[in-house]
Design a protein around this motif. Structure first.
Motif, PDB file in Angstrom:
ATOM      1  N   SER A   1      20.831   7.892  -2.826  1.00 54.31           N
ATOM      2  CA  SER A   1      19.437   7.475  -2.785  1.00 54.31           C
ATOM      3  C   SER A   1      18.636   8.193  -3.851  1.00 54.31           C
ATOM      4  CB  SER A   1      18.819   7.754  -1.406  1.00 54.31           C
ATOM      5  OG  SER A   1      19.501   7.060  -0.386  1.00 54.31           O
ATOM      6  N   ARG A   2      17.602   7.508  -4.342  1.00 54.55           N
ATOM      7  CA  ARG A   2      16.676   8.134  -5.271  1.00 54.55           C
ATOM      8  C   ARG A   2      15.294   7.529  -5.054  1.00 54.55           C
ATOM      9  NH1 ARG A   2      20.162   4.592  -5.931  1.00 54.55           N
ATOM     10  NH2 ARG A   2      21.375   5.663  -7.537  1.00 54.55           N
ATOM     11  N   CYS A   3      14.277   8.335  -5.391  1.00 59.44           N
ATOM     12  CA  CYS A   3      12.902   7.857  -5.225  1.00 59.44           C
ATOM     13  C   CYS A   3      12.578   6.829  -6.309  1.00 59.44           C
ATOM     14  CB  CYS A   3      11.935   9.033  -5.298  1.00 59.44           C
ATOM     15  SG  CYS A   3      10.224   8.567  -4.945  1.00 59.44           S
ATOM     16  N   MET A   4      11.934   5.752  -5.909  1.00 54.71           N
ATOM     17  CA  MET A   4      11.534   4.693  -6.824  1.00 54.71           C
ATOM     18  C   MET A   4      10.075   4.343  -6.562  1.00 54.71           C
ATOM     19  SD  MET A   4      14.296   3.786  -8.627  1.00 54.71           S
ATOM     20  CE  MET A   4      14.108   2.077  -9.167  1.00 54.71           C
TER      21      MET A   4
ATOM     22  N   ASN B   1      19.487  -0.698   0.108  1.00 51.10           N
ATOM     23  CA  ASN B   1      18.507  -0.489   1.168  1.00 51.10           C
ATOM     24  C   ASN B   1      17.305   0.205   0.541  1.00 51.10           C
ATOM     25  OD1 ASN B   1      17.320   1.675   3.322  1.00 51.10           O
ATOM     26  ND2 ASN B   1      17.856  -0.257   4.307  1.00 51.10           N
ATOM     27  N   ILE B   2      16.109  -0.220   0.931  1.00 49.82           N
ATOM     28  CA  ILE B   2      14.875   0.397   0.470  1.00 49.82           C
ATOM     29  C   ILE B   2      14.153   0.955   1.687  1.00 49.82           C
ATOM     30  CG2 ILE B   2      12.762   0.104  -0.859  1.00 49.82           C
ATOM     31  CD1 ILE B   2      15.210  -0.610  -2.458  1.00 49.82           C
ATOM     32  N   GLY B   3      13.870   2.255   1.675  1.00 50.33           N
ATOM     33  CA  GLY B   3      13.201   2.892   2.797  1.00 50.33           C
ATOM     34  C   GLY B   3      11.812   3.390   2.426  1.00 50.33           C
ATOM     35  N   PHE B   4      10.822   2.999   3.216  1.00 46.46           N
ATOM     36  CA  PHE B   4       9.437   3.431   3.016  1.00 46.46           C
ATOM     37  C   PHE B   4       9.006   4.283   4.204  1.00 46.46           C
ATOM     38  CE2 PHE B   4       9.791  -0.539   0.681  1.00 46.46           C
ATOM     39  CZ  PHE B   4       9.031  -0.348  -0.460  1.00 46.46           C
ATOM     40  N   LEU B   5       8.148   5.280   3.968  1.00 48.36           N
ATOM     41  CA  LEU B   5       7.629   6.124   5.033  1.00 48.36           C
ATOM     42  C   LEU B   5       6.196   6.535   4.726  1.00 48.36           C
ATOM     43  CD1 LEU B   5       7.967   7.940   7.595  1.00 48.36           C
ATOM     44  CD2 LEU B   5       8.739   9.755   6.033  1.00 48.36           C
ATOM     45  N   ASN B   6       5.333   6.408   5.717  1.00 44.02           N
ATOM     46  CA  ASN B   6       3.990   6.978   5.637  1.00 44.02           C
ATOM     47  C   ASN B   6       4.040   8.300   6.391  1.00 44.02           C
ATOM     48  OD1 ASN B   6       1.301   7.745   6.032  1.00 44.02           O
ATOM     49  ND2 ASN B   6       0.574   5.643   6.129  1.00 44.02           N
ATOM     50  N   SER B   7       4.069   9.396   5.658  1.00 40.93           N
ATOM     51  CA  SER B   7       4.234  10.706   6.289  1.00 40.93           C
ATOM     52  C   SER B   7       2.988  11.142   7.050  1.00 40.93           C
ATOM     53  CB  SER B   7       4.581  11.754   5.230  1.00 40.93           C
ATOM     54  OG  SER B   7       3.564  11.840   4.244  1.00 40.93           O
TER      55      SER B   7
ATOM     56  N   ASP C   1      10.234 -10.601  -2.443  1.00 37.17           N
ATOM     57  CA  ASP C   1      11.152  -9.883  -3.333  1.00 37.17           C
ATOM     58  C   ASP C   1      10.414  -8.696  -3.949  1.00 37.17           C
ATOM     59  OD1 ASP C   1      13.174 -11.723  -2.853  1.00 37.17           O
ATOM     60  OD2 ASP C   1      12.578 -12.993  -4.533  1.00 37.17           O
ATOM     61  N   LEU C   2      11.115  -7.562  -4.055  1.00 34.29           N
ATOM     62  CA  LEU C   2      10.511  -6.342  -4.579  1.00 34.29           C
ATOM     63  C   LEU C   2      11.026  -6.069  -5.984  1.00 34.29           C
ATOM     64  CD1 LEU C   2      10.896  -4.031  -1.436  1.00 34.29           C
ATOM     65  CD2 LEU C   2       9.088  -5.693  -1.963  1.00 34.29           C
ATOM     66  N   LEU C   3      10.133  -5.644  -6.878  1.00 30.09           N
ATOM     67  CA  LEU C   3      10.490  -5.382  -8.275  1.00 30.09           C
ATOM     68  C   LEU C   3      10.275  -3.907  -8.607  1.00 30.09           C
ATOM     69  CD1 LEU C   3      10.011  -8.513  -8.174  1.00 30.09           C
ATOM     70  CD2 LEU C   3       9.318  -8.346 -10.558  1.00 30.09           C
TER      71      LEU C   3
ATOM     72  N   THR D   1       0.812  -1.218   0.000  1.00 35.01           N
ATOM     73  CA  THR D   1       0.000   0.000   0.000  1.00 35.01           C
ATOM     74  C   THR D   1       0.847   1.271   0.000  1.00 35.01           C
ATOM     75  OG1 THR D   1      -0.167   0.048   2.422  1.00 35.01           O
ATOM     76  CG2 THR D   1      -1.845  -1.209   1.230  1.00 35.01           C
ATOM     77  N   HIS D   2       2.166   1.124  -0.073  1.00 30.61           N
ATOM     78  CA  HIS D   2       3.056   2.293  -0.076  1.00 30.61           C
ATOM     79  C   HIS D   2       4.005   2.170  -1.269  1.00 30.61           C
ATOM     80  CE1 HIS D   2       1.477   2.175   3.995  1.00 30.61           C
ATOM     81  NE2 HIS D   2       1.764   3.446   4.081  1.00 30.61           N
ATOM     82  N   LYS D   3       3.580   2.713  -2.371  1.00 28.97           N
ATOM     83  CA  LYS D   3       4.262   2.491  -3.643  1.00 28.97           C
ATOM     84  C   LYS D   3       5.630   3.158  -3.719  1.00 28.97           C
ATOM     85  CE  LYS D   3       3.547   2.961  -8.640  1.00 28.97           C
ATOM     86  NZ  LYS D   3       2.602   3.342  -9.701  1.00 28.97           N
ATOM     87  N   PHE D   4       5.754   4.351  -3.138  1.00 32.11           N
ATOM     88  CA  PHE D   4       6.989   5.114  -3.323  1.00 32.11           C
ATOM     89  C   PHE D   4       7.959   4.891  -2.169  1.00 32.11           C
ATOM     90  CE2 PHE D   4       3.760   7.393  -5.770  1.00 32.11           C
ATOM     91  CZ  PHE D   4       4.371   7.405  -7.007  1.00 32.11           C
ATOM     92  N   CYS D   5       9.226   4.849  -2.506  1.00 34.11           N
ATOM     93  CA  CYS D   5      10.256   4.570  -1.516  1.00 34.11           C
ATOM     94  C   CYS D   5      11.568   5.208  -1.970  1.00 34.11           C
ATOM     95  CB  CYS D   5      10.428   3.065  -1.345  1.00 34.11           C
ATOM     96  SG  CYS D   5      10.889   2.218  -2.894  1.00 34.11           S
ATOM     97  N   MET D   6      12.583   5.092  -1.138  1.00 33.23           N
ATOM     98  CA  MET D   6      13.924   5.552  -1.481  1.00 33.23           C
ATOM     99  C   MET D   6      14.844   4.342  -1.582  1.00 33.23           C
ATOM    100  SD  MET D   6      13.696   8.841  -1.780  1.00 33.23           S
ATOM    101  CE  MET D   6      15.395   9.451  -1.714  1.00 33.23           C
ATOM    102  N   MET D   7      15.497   4.192  -2.725  1.00 30.31           N
ATOM    103  CA  MET D   7      16.451   3.112  -2.931  1.00 30.31           C
ATOM    104  C   MET D   7      17.862   3.675  -2.786  1.00 30.31           C
ATOM    105  SD  MET D   7      17.240   0.782  -6.335  1.00 30.31           S
ATOM    106  CE  MET D   7      15.750  -0.217  -6.217  1.00 30.31           C
ATOM    107  N   THR D   8      18.642   3.057  -1.905  1.00 30.22           N
ATOM    108  CA  THR D   8      20.006   3.515  -1.648  1.00 30.22           C
ATOM    109  C   THR D   8      21.008   2.517  -2.204  1.00 30.22           C
ATOM    110  OG1 THR D   8      19.303   4.639   0.373  1.00 30.22           O
ATOM    111  CG2 THR D   8      21.654   4.215   0.127  1.00 30.22           C
TER     112      THR D   8
END
Length: 218
Positions: A62-65, A96-102, A74-76, A44-51
């Protein structure tokens, strides 16, 4: 839960040096619940930061993915194979993949290794016409942003460890916890803080494999 660390600036004796973690760490959930709660939350949280790690300097970048799909744990992600991140992953596949619900502060940090996939059948399976927006049509009938554009690939992240925190209670109970902590110094218990080790995820993957094998004989 271990309270030791490689770095320490003081001694708290028998008392926990990180009382917030002590108050919020959730070790009551089963492995299945811990994994599936994380996967359902990620869905349910599509956007994340890939480091990734830069090849020349070793610095992290890092960049938004946007999550394209998930295969079990596994994440694609879609990618332009000619971008800087694929160069970096070729040199060091650790990510590293970081997700946040602001909106409420829920977060997840997952680490693992990335694989760059250029198989056209797999790419067509997860292709989206919106990819043309990001890679463009170069007008040469090859690099057109379509499913056969060789620039379009997939980054598959094999999760090896994860830490995440999900809110517990409701806004009223959380507000009471925070107010109580402010007045008494008692850490607020407002989150379900959970960890998944490499061993945990290996065990879960094996259970999925055994379940799949069993279904073949039903």
């Amino acid at each position: 839960m271990s309270t030791t660390s490689g770095y320490s600036n003081t001694s708290t004796g028998s008392k926990p040096a990180d009382p917030y973690k002590e108050a919020n760490y959730d070790n009551s959930a089963s492995l299945k619940e811990r994994v599936e709660d994380l996967m359902n939350w990620i869905d349910t949280h599509k956007f994340c930061m890939m480091t990734t790690r830069q090849k020349d300097s070793g610095y992290l970048m890092s960049r938004c993915m946007a999550l394209a799909a998930r295969e079990n744990v596994d994440l694609l992600f879609h990618t332009n194979t000619e971008s800087r991140k694929t160069d970096q992953l070729e040199g060091d596949p650790h990510v590293n993949i970081g997700f946040l619900n602001s909106n409420n502060g829920d977060w997840a940090s997952v680490s693992g290794t990335a694989e760059i996939i250029a198989d056209r059948d797999i790419i067509k399976k997860y292709y989206s016409p919106q990819l043309k927006t990001w890679v463009g049509d170069l007008g040469d009938a090859v690099h057109d942003g379509g499913p056969n554009d060789p620039r379009i690939g997939i980054i598959k992240v094999h999760i090896r460890t994860a830490t995440y925190a999900l809110q517990k209670g409701n806004p009223i109970t959380r507000s009471i916890e925070v107010a109580k902590g402010t007045m008494t110094g008692k850490p607020a218990s407002v989150n379900k803080l959970r960890e998944l080790t490499e061993g945990d995820l290996d065990t879960y993957r094996k259970s999925l494999s055994l379940l799949s094998e069993a279904r073949q004989y039903v």
